[in-house]
Design a protein around this motif. Structure first.
Motif, PDB file in Angstrom:
ATOM      1  N   ARG A  77       0.834  -1.212   0.000  1.00 31.32           N
ATOM      2  CA  ARG A  77       0.000   0.000   0.000  1.00 31.32           C
ATOM      3  C   ARG A  77       0.864   1.255   0.000  1.00 31.32           C
ATOM      4  N   GLY A  78       1.896   1.261   0.829  1.00 29.85           N
ATOM      5  CA  GLY A  78       2.774   2.422   0.882  1.00 29.85           C
ATOM      6  C   GLY A  78       3.512   2.651  -0.416  1.00 29.85           C
ATOM      7  N   SER A  79       3.978   1.589  -1.042  1.00 30.40           N
ATOM      8  CA  SER A  79       4.703   1.709  -2.307  1.00 30.40           C
ATOM      9  C   SER A  79       3.802   2.242  -3.409  1.00 30.40           C
ATOM     10  N   HIS A  80       2.568   1.777  -3.456  1.00 26.87           N
ATOM     11  CA  HIS A  80       1.629   2.268  -4.461  1.00 26.87           C
ATOM     12  C   HIS A  80       1.406   3.772  -4.313  1.00 26.87           C
ATOM     13  N   ALA A  81       1.188   4.214  -3.080  1.00 23.96           N
ATOM     14  CA  ALA A  81       0.955   5.644  -2.846  1.00 23.96           C
ATOM     15  C   ALA A  81       2.206   6.454  -3.174  1.00 23.96           C
ATOM     16  N   ALA A  82       3.365   5.962  -2.775  1.00 24.89           N
ATOM     17  CA  ALA A  82       4.608   6.683  -3.042  1.00 24.89           C
ATOM     18  C   ALA A  82       4.885   6.787  -4.530  1.00 24.89           C
ATOM     19  N   ALA A  83       4.569   5.731  -5.274  1.00 27.22           N
ATOM     20  CA  ALA A  83       4.821   5.739  -6.717  1.00 27.22           C
ATOM     21  C   ALA A  83       3.958   6.771  -7.429  1.00 27.22           C
ATOM     22  N   LEU A  84       2.721   6.901  -7.012  1.00 30.25           N
ATOM     23  CA  LEU A  84       1.853   7.912  -7.624  1.00 30.25           C
ATOM     24  C   LEU A  84       2.407   9.311  -7.379  1.00 30.25           C
ATOM     25  N   GLY A  85       2.908   9.546  -6.162  1.00 31.40           N
ATOM     26  CA  GLY A  85       3.515  10.839  -5.869  1.00 31.40           C
ATOM     27  C   GLY A  85       4.775  11.068  -6.669  1.00 31.40           C
ATOM     28  N   ALA A  86       5.590  10.011  -6.829  1.00 34.78           N
ATOM     29  CA  ALA A  86       6.832  10.142  -7.591  1.00 34.78           C
ATOM     30  C   ALA A  86       6.556  10.441  -9.049  1.00 34.78           C
ATOM     31  N   ALA A  87       5.530   9.796  -9.620  1.00 36.04           N
ATOM     32  CA  ALA A  87       5.187  10.047 -11.021  1.00 36.04           C
ATOM     33  C   ALA A  87       4.780  11.501 -11.229  1.00 36.04           C
ATOM     34  N   LYS A  88       4.026  12.059 -10.288  1.00 34.64           N
ATOM     35  CA  LYS A  88       3.608  13.462 -10.407  1.00 34.64           C
ATOM     36  C   LYS A  88       4.799  14.404 -10.320  1.00 34.64           C
ATOM     37  N   THR A  89       5.766  14.049  -9.472  1.00 33.04           N
ATOM     38  CA  THR A  89       6.945  14.900  -9.295  1.00 33.04           C
ATOM     39  C   THR A  89       7.893  14.803 -10.480  1.00 33.04           C
ATOM     40  N   LEU A  90       8.161  13.578 -10.937  1.00 32.67           N
ATOM     41  CA  LEU A  90       9.146  13.370 -11.998  1.00 32.67           C
ATOM     42  C   LEU A  90       8.655  13.822 -13.361  1.00 32.67           C
ATOM     43  N   VAL A  91       7.331  13.793 -13.564  1.00 33.86           N
ATOM     44  CA  VAL A  91       6.764  14.241 -14.842  1.00 33.86           C
ATOM     45  C   VAL A  91       5.762  15.351 -14.531  1.00 33.86           C
ATOM     46  N   PRO A  92       6.248  16.574 -14.314  1.00 34.03           N
ATOM     47  CA  PRO A  92       5.374  17.664 -13.857  1.00 34.03           C
ATOM     48  C   PRO A  92       4.261  17.968 -14.847  1.00 34.03           C
ATOM     49  N   ALA A  93       3.102  18.304 -14.310  1.00 35.41           N
ATOM     50  CA  ALA A  93       1.941  18.605 -15.155  1.00 35.41           C
ATOM     51  C   ALA A  93       1.810  20.100 -15.440  1.00 35.41           C
ATOM     52  N   SER A  94       2.692  20.923 -14.879  1.00 31.62           N
ATOM     53  CA  SER A  94       2.615  22.377 -15.067  1.00 31.62           C
ATOM     54  C   SER A  94       4.009  22.973 -15.035  1.00 31.62           C
ATOM     55  N   ARG A  95       4.111  24.223 -15.504  1.00 30.79           N
ATOM     56  CA  ARG A  95       5.400  24.915 -15.452  1.00 30.79           C
ATOM     57  C   ARG A  95       5.855  25.108 -14.007  1.00 30.79           C
ATOM     58  N   LEU A  96       4.912  25.343 -13.121  1.00 31.55           N
ATOM     59  CA  LEU A  96       5.244  25.484 -11.703  1.00 31.55           C
ATOM     60  C   LEU A  96       5.856  24.188 -11.169  1.00 31.55           C
ATOM     61  N   GLY A  97       5.315  23.044 -11.628  1.00 30.25           N
ATOM     62  CA  GLY A  97       5.860  21.756 -11.214  1.00 30.25           C
ATOM     63  C   GLY A  97       7.264  21.536 -11.745  1.00 30.25           C
ATOM     64  N   VAL A  98       7.526  21.982 -12.980  1.00 30.95           N
ATOM     65  CA  VAL A  98       8.875  21.881 -13.559  1.00 30.95           C
ATOM     66  C   VAL A  98       9.861  22.680 -12.718  1.00 30.95           C
ATOM     67  N   GLN A  99       9.484  23.908 -12.381  1.00 34.37           N
ATOM     68  CA  GLN A  99      10.362  24.752 -11.578  1.00 34.37           C
ATOM     69  C   GLN A  99      10.553  24.163 -10.182  1.00 34.37           C
ATOM     70  N   GLY A 100       9.489  23.624  -9.614  1.00 33.96           N
ATOM     71  CA  GLY A 100       9.577  23.045  -8.271  1.00 33.96           C
ATOM     72  C   GLY A 100      10.498  21.846  -8.211  1.00 33.96           C
ATOM     73  N   LEU A 101      10.463  20.993  -9.253  1.00 28.74           N
ATOM     74  CA  LEU A 101      11.335  19.821  -9.290  1.00 28.74           C
ATOM     75  C   LEU A 101      12.797  20.238  -9.278  1.00 28.74           C
ATOM     76  N   ALA A 102      13.140  21.181 -10.138  1.00 25.23           N
ATOM     77  CA  ALA A 102      14.539  21.614 -10.239  1.00 25.23           C
ATOM     78  C   ALA A 102      14.994  22.346  -8.984  1.00 25.23           C
ATOM     79  N   GLN A 103      14.187  23.281  -8.517  1.00 30.42           N
ATOM     80  CA  GLN A 103      14.585  24.071  -7.359  1.00 30.42           C
ATOM     81  C   GLN A 103      14.619  23.235  -6.089  1.00 30.42           C
ATOM     82  N   GLY A 104      13.692  22.283  -5.971  1.00 36.03           N
ATOM     83  CA  GLY A 104      13.684  21.425  -4.790  1.00 36.03           C
ATOM     84  C   GLY A 104      14.937  20.583  -4.702  1.00 36.03           C
ATOM     85  N   ALA A 105      15.350  20.022  -5.830  1.00 35.85           N
ATOM     86  CA  ALA A 105      16.574  19.214  -5.845  1.00 35.85           C
ATOM     87  C   ALA A 105      17.790  20.080  -5.533  1.00 35.85           C
ATOM     88  N   ARG A 106      17.821  21.288  -6.070  1.00 37.79           N
ATOM     89  CA  ARG A 106      18.955  22.179  -5.807  1.00 37.79           C
ATOM     90  C   ARG A 106      19.008  22.574  -4.335  1.00 37.79           C
TER      91      ARG A 106
END
Length: 420
Positions: free
Chosen positions: A341-370
């Motif tokens: 159950r935990g892995s399923h939920a985590a994977a859905l979150g990871a997919a949203k983060t790794l493949v952003p659905a908006s420009r804000l998500g793209v910026q958030g991915l890069a800035q968060g990692a930095r």
């Protein structure tokens, strides 16, 4: 097959879960046979996978951790190009990996499979170039090529598109849930000389990354992209290549060059990021392990670690029950339920983060990692654990200890001793 009267277990699939399961079954005194449809162990292609703390611990118990660490990719730098932005973001991945797990190894999937196979090949019967076509309630198994044989139990460790699951439970569509993301993997010449570096391009609805390591024959490229509908048949390679070209057209000259290699690559893999959601993974003498039973989503969900843990737990519960699958299978499912159950939920979150659905998500991915890579180790670890579900999941995952048996476990039924 040996003649010592031990429980005879057929495992379908020689990828990750199959050899790990076979190792522990043998250590617990069972007799394991692994059937694999590929003609030989697969030693080329594949993508990098993560072994988190529980899977690293199990690998250490198997005695293979030194080999695993020796073949680690060593990826420690990442350069992120945001589509439409001038300047890339550079990230210290050693801090990111250190923050996500206290024990973590990134390794190529096929190299990990080879390591697990090598450590079991002398104690386990492997049958390559064949696959299961029918499983009878009394344990008779029919194959595409070999003569029928009888087994006490059958385990499907044959991946997301498991044939064992289809034979025992029915059509895959009944249990699969498409996450809206597809992925492709290419092997291509490491012309950029990447060694321990990940080069990423991130845009709205699409992410592509290339990485390499000194010991790899070539570089790998991973494509992830959003898709409104699930792609067609997973054997339609020309159609899959067309989807990749369409999804990533015009993203960046780097990505265009990677796409130019699609028809020349020696190893191409494509699939949807699909989760399997089943109420039970067992039916009669058959059970499932790893992606065949509870895939959280390939390329995004820590499915390799989950498969290693599942294989270890299944073998352990069979040993604890003295080979009685009617007790062992439910115990295995109870032990794994929270992890799945935990892995399923985590994977859905990871997919949203790794493949952003908006420009804000793209910026958030890069800035968060930095941000994480710029902070001191302790602060980075604290931030990442607060913001990523995967890190919390794998750092809190605990697995029981199943000491190997010093004696052979007897079979429950006397009628399944010989080959048909």
């Amino acid at each position: 097959m040996n003649g010592n009267g031990s429980l005879r277990i057929l495992v379908s699939g020689a990828g990750i879960a199959g050899p790990v399961l076979a190792h522990w079954l043998t250590r617990h005194g069972f007799s394991a046979t692994v059937v694999e449809r590929a003609p030989t162990p697969r030693r080329t292609g594949g993508h990098a996978v993560d072994l988190f703390r529980p899977a690293v611990d199990i690998s250490e118990k198997m005695g293979v951790l030194p080999r695993v660490e020796e073949r680690a990719t060593g990826t420690h730098r990442m350069t992120v190009h945001r589509e439409g932005a001038r300047r890339p973001v550079r990230v210290d991945l050693s801090k990111v990996f250190g923050a996500t797990s206290d024990r973590h190894v990134e390794i190529m999937r096929d190299e990990l499979s080879e390591i697990y196979y090598d450590t079991t090949r002398d104690d386990v019967e492997y049958v390559f170039g064949d696959s299961i076509t029918e499983i009878s309630p009394d344990g008779e198994v029919r194959f595409e090529n070999a003569a029928p044989r009888r087994f006490d139990l059958v385990v499907g460790a044959d991946g997301l598109h498991s044939r064992v699951r289809r034979l025992a439970f029915g059509d895959e569509a009944r249990f699969s849930a498409f996450t809206g993301v597809c992925f492709g993997v290419l092997t291509l010449p490491n012309a950029a000389g990447l060694d321990g570096e990940l080069l990423m391009h991130v845009g709205v609805g699409r992410t592509a990354g290339m990485y390499g390591a000194r010991h790899l024959a070539g570089a790998r490229v991973l494509f992830l992209f959003r898709s409104e509908g699930e792609p067609g048949h997973h054997h339609d390679v020309p159609g899959q290549k067309g989807l990749l070209r369409s999804a990533f057209a015009g993203m960046h000259p780097d990505v265009d060059r990677w796409l130019d290699e699609v028809d020349r690559t020696p190893a191409f893999y494509f699939d949807s990021v699909t989760q399997l959601r089943m109420a039970t993974w067992s039916r009669g003498r058959v059970t499932l392990v790893g992606d065949a039973g509870y895939c959280p989503g390939p390329a995004v969900g820590g499915s390799t670690s989950l498969a290693v843990v599942g294989a270890y737990v299944l073998a352990g519960e069979l040993a604890r029950a003295g080979g009685d699958h009617e007790r062992a299978f439910p115990a295995y499912e109870r032990a794994m339920a929270e992890h799945v159950r935990g892995s399923h939920a985590a994977a859905l979150g990871a997919a949203k983060t790794l493949v952003p659905a908006s420009r804000l998500g793209v910026q958030g991915l890069a800035q968060g990692a930095r941000l994480v890579s710029a902070l001191p180790s302790g602060a980075g670890r604290a931030l990442l654990r607060l913001t990523t579900r995967s890190a919390r999941l794998y750092n809190s995952m605990t697995v029981e200890d199943y000491p190997p048996s010093s004696t052979t476990v007897s079979r429950g039924g006397a009628g399944l001793a010989g080959d048909s």
